[in-house]
Design an enzyme around this catalytic site. Sequence first.
Site, PDB file in Angstrom:
ATOM      1  CD  GLU A 159      20.947  12.996  40.883  1.00 15.96           C
ATOM      2  OE1 GLU A 159      19.746  13.296  41.081  1.00 15.96           O
ATOM      3  OE2 GLU A 159      21.891  13.403  41.604  1.00 15.96           O
ATOM      4  CD  GLU A 164      26.567  14.677  44.522  1.00 11.89           C
ATOM      5  OE1 GLU A 164      25.809  15.646  44.741  1.00 11.89           O
ATOM      6  OE2 GLU A 164      26.333  13.515  44.901  1.00 11.89           O
TER       7      GLU A 164
END
Length: 280
Positions: A159, A164
């Site tokens: 990932e 974020e």
Amino acid sequence: MKNRNLNIRLKSILICSGLCAGLMGLITNCNPDETQNVTNFNTISMQDEFDIDGAPNPAIWTYDIGTGNNGWGNAELQYYTDRPENVVVEDGMLKITAIQEDFEGSGYTSARLLTQGLFEQKYGRFEARMKLPYGKGMWPAFWLLGANIDEVSWPFCGEIDVMENGGSKPTIVSGAVHGPGYSGGNAIVKEYEFTDSRVDSEFHIYGIEWGPNYINYYVDDVLYNQITPQDVTGDWVFNNGPFFIIINLAVGGAFDGNPNENTVFPQTMYVDYVRVYSAN
């Protein structure tokens, strides 16, 4: 503006000690003998400018629907839908909106778009120009997952979190990688802090340039981090195959906690464009 900002390119190899000085201490673990690999990917392989009103382009985007397992593995509170109330293209951008409402047993709704099975790529530059929501419990993200996830499962697929943000921290974003031995709370992560801007008041470009054995992280025209196999605490799985894109707005969960009495709804994540450049 939809025009490409050429200032996001750092066209030469930067000596790490100079990079540290230029970033005013954002990178604190540099060795003067190390160098940063800086790339210059220019060939578009996929782009969505979000210029056609309505639902997102079905040739590029599909949806995750529902609450997943344990709130998508993070104790998130929202139910993801494909309703226009939660995800729509209008005014030249993609809008993902989190709403506080009772829906299918959940107290919130939002949306999560992905390119799985439609667009996947190994290496290159992945970038999006976005303005983010604000408020405790908001969790917007722009990230990539290994296309082999159904065969090997997470985190063995790998990932890459391009961006974020926790909504209670409107001047901080982060980029990370997850893989076998360094996933979840043990991810390899670095924060970037704005000094004269906020994620919810202005659009910013968030991107990575990814090649064999490195991933470079950018915010606007700043290269603020590089992750290599020497930085991870397990197998480097980012040379194994293509990855697909996910863009979502979660509510609650492990990253920023749950909304509180000061969190205002609805909240919207605005995406001006998504562009991907090949490594060739």
